[in-house]
Design a protein around this motif. Structure first.
Motif, PDB file in Angstrom:
ATOM      1  N   GLU A  43      -3.851  -9.662   0.921  1.00 13.60           N
ATOM      2  CA  GLU A  43      -4.532  -8.470   1.446  1.00 13.60           C
ATOM      3  C   GLU A  43      -4.662  -8.293  -0.149  1.00 13.60           C
ATOM      4  O   GLU A  43      -4.477  -8.232  -1.208  1.00 13.60           O
ATOM      5  N   THR A  44      -5.915  -7.811   0.249  1.00 17.52           N
ATOM      6  CA  THR A  44      -6.906  -7.001  -1.793  1.00 17.52           C
ATOM      7  C   THR A  44      -6.773  -5.686  -1.528  1.00 17.52           C
ATOM      8  O   THR A  44      -6.391  -4.739  -0.360  1.00 17.52           O
ATOM      9  N   PHE A  45      -6.994  -5.091  -2.837  1.00 19.01           N
ATOM     10  CA  PHE A  45      -6.689  -3.832  -3.232  1.00 19.01           C
ATOM     11  C   PHE A  45      -7.349  -3.766  -3.832  1.00 19.01           C
ATOM     12  O   PHE A  45      -8.436  -4.163  -4.682  1.00 19.01           O
ATOM     13  N   LEU A  46      -8.170  -1.990  -4.217  1.00 22.54           N
ATOM     14  CA  LEU A  46      -9.141  -1.729  -4.706  1.00 22.54           C
ATOM     15  C   LEU A  46      -9.083  -0.447  -6.133  1.00 22.54           C
ATOM     16  O   LEU A  46      -8.774  -1.044  -5.914  1.00 22.54           O
ATOM     17  N   PRO A  47      -9.901  -1.587  -7.321  1.00 20.24           N
ATOM     18  CA  PRO A  47      -9.148  -0.176  -8.272  1.00 20.24           C
ATOM     19  C   PRO A  47      -9.132   1.282  -7.638  1.00 20.24           C
ATOM     20  O   PRO A  47     -10.378   1.743  -6.590  1.00 20.24           O
ATOM     21  N   GLY A  48      -8.412   1.810  -7.710  1.00 26.33           N
ATOM     22  CA  GLY A  48      -8.012   3.503  -7.740  1.00 26.33           C
ATOM     23  C   GLY A  48      -7.102   3.693  -6.805  1.00 26.33           C
ATOM     24  O   GLY A  48      -6.761   4.764  -6.816  1.00 26.33           O
ATOM     25  N   GLU A  49      -6.637   2.340  -6.559  1.00 23.92           N
ATOM     26  CA  GLU A  49      -5.673   2.479  -5.145  1.00 23.92           C
ATOM     27  C   GLU A  49      -4.344   3.125  -5.507  1.00 23.92           C
ATOM     28  O   GLU A  49      -3.903   2.037  -6.217  1.00 23.92           O
ATOM     29  N   ASN A  50      -3.606   3.607  -4.753  1.00 26.57           N
ATOM     30  CA  ASN A  50      -2.231   4.021  -5.407  1.00 26.57           C
ATOM     31  C   ASN A  50      -0.784   2.906  -4.440  1.00 26.57           C
ATOM     32  O   ASN A  50      -1.916   2.997  -2.691  1.00 26.57           O
ATOM     33  N   VAL A  51      -1.033   1.900  -5.620  1.00 29.10           N
ATOM     34  CA  VAL A  51       0.057   0.598  -4.233  1.00 29.10           C
ATOM     35  C   VAL A  51       1.769   0.779  -5.347  1.00 29.10           C
ATOM     36  O   VAL A  51       1.840   1.377  -6.350  1.00 29.10           O
ATOM     37  N   ARG A  97       1.015  -1.549  -0.124  1.00 31.14           N
ATOM     38  CA  ARG A  97      -0.051  -0.209  -0.323  1.00 31.14           C
ATOM     39  C   ARG A  97       1.274   1.419  -0.236  1.00 31.14           C
ATOM     40  O   ARG A  97       1.990   1.512   0.417  1.00 31.14           O
ATOM     41  N   GLY A  98       0.902   2.042  -0.723  1.00 23.91           N
ATOM     42  CA  GLY A  98       1.146   3.370  -0.804  1.00 23.91           C
ATOM     43  C   GLY A  98       2.242   3.438  -1.538  1.00 23.91           C
ATOM     44  O   GLY A  98       2.449   2.316  -2.735  1.00 23.91           O
ATOM     45  N   THR A  99       3.376   4.138  -1.623  1.00 21.44           N
ATOM     46  CA  THR A  99       4.339   4.305  -2.150  1.00 21.44           C
ATOM     47  C   THR A  99       5.493   4.098  -1.850  1.00 21.44           C
ATOM     48  O   THR A  99       5.929   4.495  -0.550  1.00 21.44           O
ATOM     49  N   ALA A 100       6.454   3.551  -2.522  1.00 26.26           N
ATOM     50  CA  ALA A 100       8.116   2.949  -2.103  1.00 26.26           C
ATOM     51  C   ALA A 100       9.371   4.483  -2.794  1.00 26.26           C
ATOM     52  O   ALA A 100       8.732   4.329  -4.243  1.00 26.26           O
ATOM     53  N   ALA A 101      10.499   3.944  -2.671  1.00 23.47           N
ATOM     54  CA  ALA A 101      11.262   4.355  -3.786  1.00 23.47           C
ATOM     55  C   ALA A 101      11.867   3.531  -4.058  1.00 23.47           C
ATOM     56  O   ALA A 101      12.460   2.187  -3.294  1.00 23.47           O
ATOM     57  N   GLY A 102      12.923   4.050  -4.740  1.00 20.73           N
ATOM     58  CA  GLY A 102      14.288   2.265  -5.195  1.00 20.73           C
ATOM     59  C   GLY A 102      14.209   1.617  -6.608  1.00 20.73           C
ATOM     60  O   GLY A 102      12.820   1.701  -6.890  1.00 20.73           O
ATOM     61  N   GLU A 103      14.502   0.806  -6.666  1.00 17.79           N
ATOM     62  CA  GLU A 103      14.235  -0.183  -7.528  1.00 17.79           C
ATOM     63  C   GLU A 103      13.408  -1.506  -7.380  1.00 17.79           C
ATOM     64  O   GLU A 103      13.347  -1.147  -6.268  1.00 17.79           O
ATOM     65  N   ASN A 104      12.472  -1.774  -8.475  1.00 22.72           N
ATOM     66  CA  ASN A 104      11.595  -3.015  -8.486  1.00 22.72           C
ATOM     67  C   ASN A 104      11.072  -1.706  -7.487  1.00 22.72           C
ATOM     68  O   ASN A 104       9.831  -2.837  -6.637  1.00 22.72           O
ATOM     69  N   ALA A 105       9.867  -1.478  -7.447  1.00 24.80           N
ATOM     70  CA  ALA A 105       8.792  -0.874  -7.202  1.00 24.80           C
ATOM     71  C   ALA A 105       8.259   0.420  -7.612  1.00 24.80           C
ATOM     72  O   ALA A 105       8.446   1.561  -7.032  1.00 24.80           O
ATOM     73  N   PRO A 106       7.661   0.227  -8.335  1.00 24.50           N
ATOM     74  CA  PRO A 106       7.213   1.844  -9.400  1.00 24.50           C
ATOM     75  C   PRO A 106       5.906   1.669  -8.733  1.00 24.50           C
ATOM     76  O   PRO A 106       5.191   0.458  -7.983  1.00 24.50           O
TER      77      PRO A 106
END
Ligand SMILES: Nc1ncnc2c1ncn2[C@@H]1O[C@H](COP(=O)(O)OP(=O)(O)OP(=O)(O)O)[C@@H](O)[C@H]1O
Ligand SMILES: [Mg+2]
Length: 356
Positions: free
Chosen positions: A331-339, A287-296
């Motif tokens: 864990e599930t995610f919904l359309p529109g979520e930022n991952v 969930r949310g954003t991260a930085a670095g390689e292999n993590a778009p």
């Protein structure tokens, strides 16, 4: 080895090179699949092994014996086709007896072998039915039985399940593999369906345009594809293309149109063009954003339930669509979520483009 395919080539007419120097050695206990797209030469190779086609070059050896010049019926090889080719006006028993009558076996022996086939193929009780009175799976079992009654040294199967629906196909996959293990003769199974090849085979020969690109254990073919073609063709994967930004002794970082991918260094130099493939199920989501390689950073666009896993269609910031396959219960995610889509360096299959 029990079966040796030694330098087999086949050119149809003057120009169509259907097979180009195929070499394979197959052990007696093995279930082998020839997996490849339409036109890659699978049926041609099978027909050459059966003796239904003459190779332009090379030899076929069965049980130590060169059979290249032998007619089909002397090779001890049976073949099962996609179209079951049962005789419509003959019963199950008559269909099963047919190849044995051709061999002029005596009546008692024919009855014994037909009884055996009915038994192992679970066709008991259906002896006197006609093909039209059988289900697709039962018809296919009769077709298999017709291949097996003559006690072949080798069974060749050319897309035998292609006409069956998915559920029946999956049942038959398990049964066919069981027959092979019980009979102790090699099966060579032609398919363009990777799921079939993966579920049944000990080893898979991946064919493309008349070549065997790799002939290896199924887990190797799946997890360590030897060529970009295999990486694309086997499994469901995400493809990336880019240039190497930096290398260390073990790893490299590739800039793929704004997505930084880190992979094992496969002998690339900075600036090299590379193709990268990551299987859907090797991508996980945070969930949310991260930085670095292999993590778009991605946005969930759609969620597709596949039963035992869920596919997430993702749009990365650069516009590229990715697919992540998460196991049921994750864990599930919904359309529109930022991952953030993340994966291990070891999950990346990397290939350097070499200029010709
Ligand atoms: N009798 C023939 N005469 C001329 N060309 C042929 C003949 N049989 C096959 N070919 C060609 O040889 C190549 C390999 O054909 P083959 O039937 O072995 O492919 P395949 O892998 O079995 O494909 P599919 O999955 O569609 O059954 C193709 O280019 C095909 O057009
Ligand atoms: Mg074919």
């Amino acid at each position: 080895m029990y079966i040796e395919i030694d330098g087999i080539s086949k050119t149809y007419g003057r120009r169509v090179k259907a097979l180009d120097d195929i070499n394979m050695a197959i052990d007696k206990h093995e279930f082998i699949s020839l997996l490849g797209p339409s036109g890659s030469g699978k049926t041609t190779l099978l027909r050459i092994i059966a003796g239904l086609e003459t190779p332009s070059a090379g030899r076929v050896l069965i049980d130590g014996k060169d059979v290249t010049g032998q007619p089909p019926h002397q090779r001890g090889v049976a073949m099962v086709f996609q179209e079951f080719l049962l005789f419509p006006h003959r019963t199950v028993v008559e269909n099963l007896s047919f190849p044995l009558r051709m061999l002029h076996l005596e009546r008692g022996e024919i009855a014994r072998r037909v009884g055996w086939a009915l038994e192992i193929l679970s066709l008991t009780g259906l002896e006197n039915r006609y093909p039209r009175e059988l289900s697709g799976g039962q018809q296919q079992r009769v077709a298999l039985g017709r291949g097996l009654v003559a006690s072949p040294k080798l069974l060749l199967l050319d897309e035998p399940l292609a006409n069956l629906d998915r559920e029946l196909r999956q049942e038959m996959e398990i049964e066919i593999r069981r027959y092979q293990k019980e009979l102790g003769i090699p099966f060579i199974y032609v398919t363009h369906n990777q799921e079939e090849a993966l579920s049944m085979s000990d080893r898979i020969a991946v064919m493309s345009m008349g070549d065997v690109e790799d002939f290896a254990e199924r887990t190797i073919v799946y997890n360590h594809p030897k060529t970009p073609f295999i990486a694309r063709f086997v499994g469901r994967s995400n493809a990336f293309h880019g240039r190497v930004r930096s290398v260390s002794s073990t790893a490299m970082v590739v800039d793929c149109n704004g997505i930084a991918v880190q992979a094992s260094n496969v002998g690339a130099r900075p600036g090299d063009e590379v193709d990268l493939y990551i299987k859907n199920e090797k991508i996980s989501l945070l969930r949310g954003t991260a930085a670095g390689e292999n993590a778009p950073a991605c946005t969930v666009r759609d969620v597709i339930l596949r039963g035992n896993f869920t596919e997430y269609l993702l749009a990365a910031a650069n516009g590229q669509m990715l697919v992540a396959g998460l196991p049921a219960g994750a864990e599930t995610f919904l359309p529109g979520e930022n991952v953030t889509a993340v994966w291990d360096e070891a999950a990346v299959d990397a290939f350097v483009r070499r200029l010709q």
